[in-house]
Design a protein around this motif. Sequence first.
Motif, PDB file in Angstrom:
ATOM      1  N   GLY A  23      59.272 -62.644 -52.247  1.00 16.18           N
ATOM      2  CA  GLY A  23      59.483 -62.284 -53.649  1.00 16.18           C
ATOM      3  C   GLY A  23      59.145 -63.438 -54.581  1.00 16.18           C
ATOM      4  N   ILE A  24      59.544 -64.639 -54.213  1.00 15.30           N
ATOM      5  CA  ILE A  24      59.211 -65.828 -55.006  1.00 15.30           C
ATOM      6  C   ILE A  24      57.703 -66.047 -55.002  1.00 15.30           C
ATOM      7  CG2 ILE A  24      59.408 -68.348 -55.073  1.00 15.30           C
ATOM      8  CD1 ILE A  24      62.321 -67.913 -53.982  1.00 15.30           C
ATOM      9  N   SER A  27      56.058 -63.643 -57.373  1.00 11.47           N
ATOM     10  CA  SER A  27      56.300 -64.087 -58.746  1.00 11.47           C
ATOM     11  C   SER A  27      55.433 -65.276 -59.105  1.00 11.47           C
ATOM     12  CB  SER A  27      57.779 -64.437 -58.917  1.00 11.47           C
ATOM     13  OG  SER A  27      58.041 -64.842 -60.236  1.00 11.47           O
ATOM     14  N   GLY A  30      51.978 -64.126 -59.650  1.00 10.77           N
ATOM     15  CA  GLY A  30      51.897 -63.095 -60.678  1.00 10.77           C
ATOM     16  C   GLY A  30      51.332 -61.777 -60.172  1.00 10.77           C
ATOM     17  N   HIS A  32      52.573 -58.452 -58.120  1.00 11.44           N
ATOM     18  CA  HIS A  32      53.699 -57.729 -57.538  1.00 11.44           C
ATOM     19  C   HIS A  32      53.274 -56.403 -56.900  1.00 11.44           C
ATOM     20  CE1 HIS A  32      55.587 -60.543 -60.356  1.00 11.44           C
ATOM     21  NE2 HIS A  32      56.589 -60.527 -59.498  1.00 11.44           N
ATOM     22  N   ALA A  35      55.162 -55.364 -53.801  1.00 11.55           N
ATOM     23  CA  ALA A  35      56.627 -55.388 -53.923  1.00 11.55           C
ATOM     24  C   ALA A  35      57.322 -54.361 -53.025  1.00 11.55           C
ATOM     25  CB  ALA A  35      57.045 -55.201 -55.382  1.00 11.55           C
TER      26      ALA A  35
END
Length: 123
Positions: A23-24, A27, A30, A32, A35
């Motif tokens: 997840g980091i 992020s 940039g 996702h 996800a």
Amino acid sequence: MKKLPFWFMALAILYVIIGMAYGIHMSAIGDHVTAPAHGHLNLLGFVMGAIFAFYYHLVPASEGRLAWVHFAIHQVAVVLMFPGVILAIEGQGEELAKISSLLALIAALVFAVVHFRRGRATA
């Protein structure tokens, strides 16, 4: 703590660490798009694994050969689901996601058998 709850929780912790790191990573770059794979790893790997750990700790009569079969199938499902969902999202084939989803369902069915066969003995 008995062995089965320990291993369910140990791997659940590993999965949540990997899921959080992924997840980091998403992020940081940039992007996702993948996800859902992150979500599946956290839910199937961490949340369900932790629930299974608590269950087998609280209902020790359920821990037997079939419970270990449940453990093995669940772990294979989790390990295959993460890359399977990523491959499906990226349009590189859905086979691995389908196989891992079926394994997750089979693991849930085995857990149901464990619960209703062994768990009721302690009720």
